[in-house]
Design a protein around this motif. Sequence first.
Motif, PDB file in Angstrom:
ATOM      1  N   VAL A 205     -16.817  46.907  87.650  1.00 34.86           N
ATOM      2  CA  VAL A 205     -17.210  48.254  87.824  1.00 34.86           C
ATOM      3  C   VAL A 205     -18.649  48.593  87.083  1.00 34.86           C
ATOM      4  O   VAL A 205     -18.902  48.172  85.963  1.00 34.86           O
ATOM      5  CB  VAL A 205     -15.958  49.093  86.831  1.00 34.86           C
ATOM      6  CG1 VAL A 205     -16.199  50.425  86.911  1.00 34.86           C
ATOM      7  CG2 VAL A 205     -14.715  48.664  87.374  1.00 34.86           C
ATOM      8  N   ILE A 206     -19.420  49.321  87.945  1.00 38.35           N
ATOM      9  CA  ILE A 206     -20.663  49.488  87.481  1.00 38.35           C
ATOM     10  C   ILE A 206     -20.685  51.213  87.058  1.00 38.35           C
ATOM     11  O   ILE A 206     -20.037  52.032  87.647  1.00 38.35           O
ATOM     12  CB  ILE A 206     -21.770  49.735  88.767  1.00 38.35           C
ATOM     13  CG1 ILE A 206     -21.753  48.093  89.354  1.00 38.35           C
ATOM     14  CG2 ILE A 206     -23.100  50.104  88.470  1.00 38.35           C
ATOM     15  CD1 ILE A 206     -22.289  48.134  90.593  1.00 38.35           C
ATOM     16  N   THR A 207     -21.379  51.431  85.759  1.00 37.63           N
ATOM     17  CA  THR A 207     -21.677  52.613  85.395  1.00 37.63           C
ATOM     18  C   THR A 207     -23.312  52.796  85.350  1.00 37.63           C
ATOM     19  O   THR A 207     -24.056  51.964  84.943  1.00 37.63           O
ATOM     20  CB  THR A 207     -21.185  52.707  83.837  1.00 37.63           C
ATOM     21  OG1 THR A 207     -19.974  52.543  83.652  1.00 37.63           O
ATOM     22  CG2 THR A 207     -21.538  54.270  83.300  1.00 37.63           C
ATOM     23  N   ILE A 208     -23.584  54.204  85.933  1.00 34.44           N
ATOM     24  CA  ILE A 208     -25.081  54.293  86.109  1.00 34.44           C
ATOM     25  C   ILE A 208     -25.291  55.264  84.692  1.00 34.44           C
ATOM     26  O   ILE A 208     -24.792  56.405  84.822  1.00 34.44           O
ATOM     27  CB  ILE A 208     -25.402  55.121  87.517  1.00 34.44           C
ATOM     28  CG1 ILE A 208     -25.077  54.172  88.578  1.00 34.44           C
ATOM     29  CG2 ILE A 208     -26.768  55.558  87.450  1.00 34.44           C
ATOM     30  CD1 ILE A 208     -25.394  54.570  89.927  1.00 34.44           C
ATOM     31  N   HIS A 209     -26.371  54.797  84.133  1.00 34.53           N
ATOM     32  CA  HIS A 209     -26.567  55.696  82.688  1.00 34.53           C
ATOM     33  C   HIS A 209     -27.963  56.422  83.096  1.00 34.53           C
ATOM     34  O   HIS A 209     -28.071  57.530  82.294  1.00 34.53           O
ATOM     35  CB  HIS A 209     -26.997  54.668  81.662  1.00 34.53           C
ATOM     36  CG  HIS A 209     -25.855  53.917  81.173  1.00 34.53           C
ATOM     37  ND1 HIS A 209     -24.592  54.380  80.623  1.00 34.53           N
ATOM     38  CD2 HIS A 209     -25.508  52.718  81.408  1.00 34.53           C
ATOM     39  CE1 HIS A 209     -23.657  53.322  80.581  1.00 34.53           C
ATOM     40  NE2 HIS A 209     -24.194  52.062  80.993  1.00 34.53           N
ATOM     41  N   ASN A 210     -28.921  56.325  84.139  1.00 29.42           N
ATOM     42  CA  ASN A 210     -29.942  57.151  84.142  1.00 29.42           C
ATOM     43  C   ASN A 210     -30.019  57.150  85.773  1.00 29.42           C
ATOM     44  O   ASN A 210     -30.891  56.412  86.377  1.00 29.42           O
ATOM     45  CB  ASN A 210     -31.022  56.526  83.616  1.00 29.42           C
ATOM     46  CG  ASN A 210     -32.238  57.320  83.505  1.00 29.42           C
ATOM     47  OD1 ASN A 210     -32.340  58.330  84.440  1.00 29.42           O
ATOM     48  ND2 ASN A 210     -33.344  57.288  82.524  1.00 29.42           N
ATOM     49  N   ILE A 211     -29.378  57.800  86.464  1.00 26.00           N
ATOM     50  CA  ILE A 211     -29.429  57.941  87.899  1.00 26.00           C
ATOM     51  C   ILE A 211     -30.935  58.770  88.303  1.00 26.00           C
ATOM     52  O   ILE A 211     -31.428  58.477  89.662  1.00 26.00           O
ATOM     53  CB  ILE A 211     -28.256  58.753  88.671  1.00 26.00           C
ATOM     54  CG1 ILE A 211     -28.080  58.559  89.928  1.00 26.00           C
ATOM     55  CG2 ILE A 211     -28.393  60.443  88.141  1.00 26.00           C
ATOM     56  CD1 ILE A 211     -26.874  59.030  90.605  1.00 26.00           C
ATOM     57  N   GLU A 212     -31.317  59.394  87.370  1.00 28.84           N
ATOM     58  CA  GLU A 212     -32.675  60.094  87.971  1.00 28.84           C
ATOM     59  C   GLU A 212     -33.693  58.972  87.931  1.00 28.84           C
ATOM     60  O   GLU A 212     -34.569  58.981  88.713  1.00 28.84           O
ATOM     61  CB  GLU A 212     -33.013  61.292  86.659  1.00 28.84           C
ATOM     62  CG  GLU A 212     -32.263  62.232  86.884  1.00 28.84           C
ATOM     63  CD  GLU A 212     -32.114  62.884  88.176  1.00 28.84           C
ATOM     64  OE1 GLU A 212     -33.016  63.110  88.860  1.00 28.84           O
ATOM     65  OE2 GLU A 212     -31.301  63.354  88.403  1.00 28.84           O
ATOM     66  N   LYS A 213     -33.550  57.923  87.040  1.00 30.33           N
ATOM     67  CA  LYS A 213     -34.886  56.813  87.052  1.00 30.33           C
ATOM     68  C   LYS A 213     -34.435  55.984  88.395  1.00 30.33           C
ATOM     69  O   LYS A 213     -35.672  55.768  89.293  1.00 30.33           O
ATOM     70  CB  LYS A 213     -34.461  55.959  86.069  1.00 30.33           C
ATOM     71  CG  LYS A 213     -35.458  54.655  86.005  1.00 30.33           C
ATOM     72  CD  LYS A 213     -36.888  55.001  85.866  1.00 30.33           C
ATOM     73  CE  LYS A 213     -37.678  53.982  85.632  1.00 30.33           C
ATOM     74  NZ  LYS A 213     -39.152  54.100  85.707  1.00 30.33           N
TER      75      LYS A 213
END
Length: 231
Positions: A205-213
């Motif tokens: 399961v993937i968690t994105i912490h900085n989608i803006e980057k």
Amino acid sequence: MMNNTIFYPDQLISLIETHGSKMSFHKGDYIYHPGDETTYIYTIKKGQVFISRMQPEGVELATNLISEKGIFGAVTLFCGPKVHATYAKAKVNTEIYKISRKRFETLILENEDIKTEWMHWVEIDRQRSITKMRDNIMYGKIGALCSTLIRLSNSFGEETAKGIVIKTKITNQEMGQMCGTSREVVNRLLRELIQQELITIENKVITIHNIEKLRHMINCEDCHIDVCQVF
């Protein structure tokens, strides 16, 4: 993420379910293969389906990951009989409805609202294909990966205090197929994103912490949510 804003062709889906027939597939079952006639149009009631093609060099490219309310199959209408260039395979246990292409063509011609909805859906699907090609060609393997992660977050993401959790399990092999590259390349690129603290992965399961980057890495054009999907 933001699933309530995504356009779903509800009238088309209802049409297929009302006039079609229900089928069930186990994980790994094929719904159709390359070379099969484009006889049916399908919609997913429950589950997920990969649409893929095998490249001449032997690399498998997954062009779409379709979930509930997705439409696939003989979607090129009024062009006579054709054959599939791709195959459709159930990613998990899946229930679908199917309707014959000829029957579907007749039904949508009888209803102007449904005809308009079909044209709307086709245009969105065309824009999705164009933007996927742009990201994969212009920004290389890392661009393809970032684009896929962003699209997955829009299709299956849930915002939490830790970031955007992609609520479907994707293996590195499947991610490679979606990016048009090998599992080994995806392993390396995911490690780089983890080292940069942009994502974390736990139990697939993937968690994105900085989608803006991630968006910055592919010069994201801030496409409408309808376009930035994996299905």
